[in-house]
Design a protein around this motif. Structure first.
Motif, PDB file in Angstrom:
ATOM      1  N   VAL A  58     -16.098 -42.961 -39.855  1.00  0.00           N
ATOM      2  CA  VAL A  58     -15.157 -42.200 -39.033  1.00  0.00           C
ATOM      3  C   VAL A  58     -13.844 -42.957 -38.907  1.00  0.00           C
ATOM      4  O   VAL A  58     -12.760 -42.385 -39.035  1.00  0.00           O
ATOM      5  N   SER A  59     -13.924 -44.242 -38.679  1.00  0.00           N
ATOM      6  CA  SER A  59     -12.727 -45.070 -38.561  1.00  0.00           C
ATOM      7  C   SER A  59     -11.903 -45.045 -39.847  1.00  0.00           C
ATOM      8  O   SER A  59     -10.676 -44.896 -39.813  1.00  0.00           O
ATOM      9  N   ALA A  60     -12.565 -45.166 -40.970  1.00  0.00           N
ATOM     10  CA  ALA A  60     -11.865 -45.159 -42.259  1.00  0.00           C
ATOM     11  C   ALA A  60     -11.225 -43.803 -42.529  1.00  0.00           C
ATOM     12  O   ALA A  60     -10.062 -43.729 -42.964  1.00  0.00           O
ATOM     13  N   PHE A  61     -11.953 -42.716 -42.250  1.00  0.00           N
ATOM     14  CA  PHE A  61     -11.401 -41.377 -42.467  1.00  0.00           C
ATOM     15  C   PHE A  61     -10.209 -41.129 -41.546  1.00  0.00           C
ATOM     16  O   PHE A  61      -9.211 -40.567 -41.952  1.00  0.00           O
ATOM     17  N   GLN A  62     -10.307 -41.548 -40.288  1.00  0.00           N
ATOM     18  CA  GLN A  62      -9.198 -41.322 -39.363  1.00  0.00           C
ATOM     19  C   GLN A  62      -7.979 -42.154 -39.751  1.00  0.00           C
ATOM     20  O   GLN A  62      -6.849 -41.697 -39.635  1.00  0.00           O
ATOM     21  N   SER A  63      -8.207 -43.344 -40.239  1.00  0.00           N
ATOM     22  CA  SER A  63      -7.094 -44.169 -40.703  1.00  0.00           C
ATOM     23  C   SER A  63      -6.327 -43.467 -41.822  1.00  0.00           C
ATOM     24  O   SER A  63      -5.089 -43.425 -41.820  1.00  0.00           O
ATOM     25  N   LYS A  64      -7.051 -42.907 -42.763  1.00  0.00           N
ATOM     26  CA  LYS A  64      -6.418 -42.171 -43.864  1.00  0.00           C
ATOM     27  C   LYS A  64      -5.715 -40.921 -43.340  1.00  0.00           C
ATOM     28  O   LYS A  64      -4.595 -40.620 -43.744  1.00  0.00           O
ATOM     29  N   GLY A  65      -6.357 -40.193 -42.444  1.00  0.00           N
ATOM     30  CA  GLY A  65      -5.749 -38.991 -41.884  1.00  0.00           C
ATOM     31  C   GLY A  65      -4.485 -39.302 -41.099  1.00  0.00           C
ATOM     32  O   GLY A  65      -3.463 -38.630 -41.237  1.00  0.00           O
ATOM     33  N   ALA A  66      -4.530 -40.355 -40.282  1.00  0.00           N
ATOM     34  CA  ALA A  66      -3.387 -40.733 -39.457  1.00  0.00           C
ATOM     35  C   ALA A  66      -2.211 -41.217 -40.290  1.00  0.00           C
ATOM     36  O   ALA A  66      -1.063 -41.079 -39.888  1.00  0.00           O
ATOM     37  N   SER A  67      -2.502 -41.749 -41.468  1.00  0.00           N
ATOM     38  CA  SER A  67      -1.427 -42.242 -42.335  1.00  0.00           C
ATOM     39  C   SER A  67      -0.718 -41.103 -43.062  1.00  0.00           C
ATOM     40  O   SER A  67       0.229 -41.319 -43.785  1.00  0.00           O
ATOM     41  N   GLY A  68      -1.211 -39.885 -42.847  1.00  0.00           N
ATOM     42  CA  GLY A  68      -0.615 -38.720 -43.521  1.00  0.00           C
ATOM     43  C   GLY A  68      -1.226 -38.446 -44.859  1.00  0.00           C
ATOM     44  O   GLY A  68      -0.719 -37.642 -45.630  1.00  0.00           O
ATOM     45  N   ALA A  69      -2.362 -39.087 -45.137  1.00  0.00           N
ATOM     46  CA  ALA A  69      -3.015 -38.917 -46.437  1.00  0.00           C
ATOM     47  C   ALA A  69      -3.831 -37.641 -46.522  1.00  0.00           C
ATOM     48  O   ALA A  69      -4.364 -37.324 -47.567  1.00  0.00           O
ATOM     49  N   SER A  70      -3.910 -36.890 -45.426  1.00  0.00           N
ATOM     50  CA  SER A  70      -4.687 -35.650 -45.476  1.00  0.00           C
ATOM     51  C   SER A  70      -3.769 -34.458 -45.662  1.00  0.00           C
ATOM     52  O   SER A  70      -2.630 -34.462 -45.247  1.00  0.00           O
ATOM     53  N   LYS A  71      -4.269 -33.436 -46.320  1.00  0.00           N
ATOM     54  CA  LYS A  71      -3.529 -32.190 -46.508  1.00  0.00           C
ATOM     55  C   LYS A  71      -3.890 -31.232 -45.392  1.00  0.00           C
ATOM     56  O   LYS A  71      -4.984 -31.270 -44.861  1.00  0.00           O
ATOM     57  N   GLY A  72      -2.987 -30.370 -45.047  1.00  0.00           N
ATOM     58  CA  GLY A  72      -3.248 -29.417 -43.979  1.00  0.00           C
ATOM     59  C   GLY A  72      -3.126 -30.045 -42.614  1.00  0.00           C
ATOM     60  O   GLY A  72      -3.752 -29.610 -41.673  1.00  0.00           O
ATOM     61  N   THR A  73      -2.290 -31.083 -42.495  1.00  0.00           N
ATOM     62  CA  THR A  73      -2.120 -31.748 -41.215  1.00  0.00           C
ATOM     63  C   THR A  73      -1.350 -30.865 -40.262  1.00  0.00           C
ATOM     64  O   THR A  73      -0.606 -30.002 -40.644  1.00  0.00           O
ATOM     65  N   LYS A  74      -1.537 -31.081 -38.974  1.00  0.00           N
ATOM     66  CA  LYS A  74      -0.861 -30.284 -37.945  1.00  0.00           C
ATOM     67  C   LYS A  74       0.199 -31.095 -37.272  1.00  0.00           C
ATOM     68  O   LYS A  74       0.162 -32.247 -37.147  1.00  0.00           O
TER      69      LYS A  74
END
Length: 74
Positions: A58-74
């Protein structure tokens, strides 16, 4: 492991991480309320006695998401 989480983990192995992270709720704005990511975070916190452990999935996924590495961000 539920099918969405399993798909997210599989997507990481196939380098489809940005789409998978956004799809399950790991966004640049944080974990999306009510999402699979939120459920994963809750389960992780309960399992570790109250907090999400550094270095956890969870920590690793959130780190990637928070860095803007995810698509479909809000």
């Amino acid at each position: 492991m539920d099918p969405v989480t399993k798909a997210a983990v599989g997507a990481v192995a196939e380098d489809k991480t940005p789409v998978a992270l956004g799809a399950v709720g790991f966004t640049s704005g944080g974990i999306e309320a009510g999402s699979t990511a939120a459920k994963m975070m809750s389960a992780s916190a309960v399992a570790s006695g109250g907090g999400v452990g550094a270095g956890s999935l969870v920590s690793a996924f959130q780190s990637k998401g928070a860095s803007g590495a995810s698509k479909g961000t809000k």
